[in-house]
Design an enzyme around this catalytic site. Sequence first.
Site, PDB file in Angstrom:
ATOM      1  N   ASP A  13     -13.820   6.551   3.975  1.00 25.46           N
ATOM      2  CA  ASP A  13     -12.712   7.439   4.408  1.00 25.46           C
ATOM      3  C   ASP A  13     -13.347   8.820   4.400  1.00 25.46           C
ATOM      4  OD1 ASP A  13     -10.617   9.273   4.534  1.00 25.46           O
ATOM      5  OD2 ASP A  13      -9.184   8.044   3.370  1.00 25.46           O
ATOM      6  N   ASP A  32      -5.675   4.002   9.482  1.00 21.76           N
ATOM      7  CA  ASP A  32      -6.567   3.073   8.646  1.00 21.76           C
ATOM      8  C   ASP A  32      -6.707   1.717   9.308  1.00 21.76           C
ATOM      9  OD1 ASP A  32      -6.355   5.077   6.708  1.00 21.76           O
ATOM     10  OD2 ASP A  32      -5.635   3.943   5.206  1.00 21.76           O
ATOM     11  N   TYR A  70       1.055  -1.318   0.047  1.00 23.01           N
ATOM     12  CA  TYR A  70      -0.158  -0.017   0.096  1.00 23.01           C
ATOM     13  C   TYR A  70       0.877   1.300   0.179  1.00 23.01           C
ATOM     14  CZ  TYR A  70      -4.241   2.933   1.624  1.00 23.01           C
ATOM     15  OH  TYR A  70      -5.057   3.742   1.533  1.00 23.01           O
TER      16      TYR A  70
END
Lengths: 117, 117
Positions: free
Chosen positions: B37, B94, B13
């Site tokens: 998000d 996250d 990522y």
Amino acid sequence: METAALQRIVDKYVEAFEKADLNMIRQLYAEDATLEDPAGSPARHGIEEILEFYKAGFAMGMKLKLDGKPRCAGNSVAFAFDGVMKKMTISPIDVFEVNANGKVQHMRAYWGPENVS
Amino acid sequence: METAALQRIVDKYVEAFEKADLNMIRQLYAEDATLEDPAGSPARHGIEEILEFYKAGFAMGMKLKLDGKPRCAGNSVAFAFDGVMKKMTISPIDVFEVNANGKVQHMRAYWGPENVS
């Protein structure tokens, strides 16, 4: 939910560990809350099972040191911290989902063996 | 899910942002994944909506700097990071939930205005 209210919950949580005050924990959680620590393990259900869990943590003398600001989003707050005990430190990320009454409804703690030192 | 596999997803990522490589993002996510998000906002559904989201992030030149080790638990991984752009930095946490095929099924990013500098 207001950011300030979510931040206050985290502050009270840190203070509860500082004082090893189970009653403060009781006041933070909903009666029918669930707790997964670590996330993905069988959940503890209801405030009495949850208090048993914290009783064990308090017995180990764990104190919390926040690592950065809490991250507030919607009705949730995520925060990284060090849980400092005499012989080891654990560094999880906790996520609280807070209900409309301002009580923690779901708690998940993310950590694994690699986050223990 | 193995810790190493979860950590590899986070590494990929970060690398995807480094290279601004949408195809790497596509490979990380399930076709029918969801993305919130910030957490609590309306979810983006499916890989195409998700890629639109990252395209915008890449257009802002965002690069990720992990803040501490990823926290792996069960089939999830939580990680704190700085998302560094030219004129500002955002510091979310996250959480990825990963499916049995090793693809991100649900992504939630926890942050608010107080985590932007």
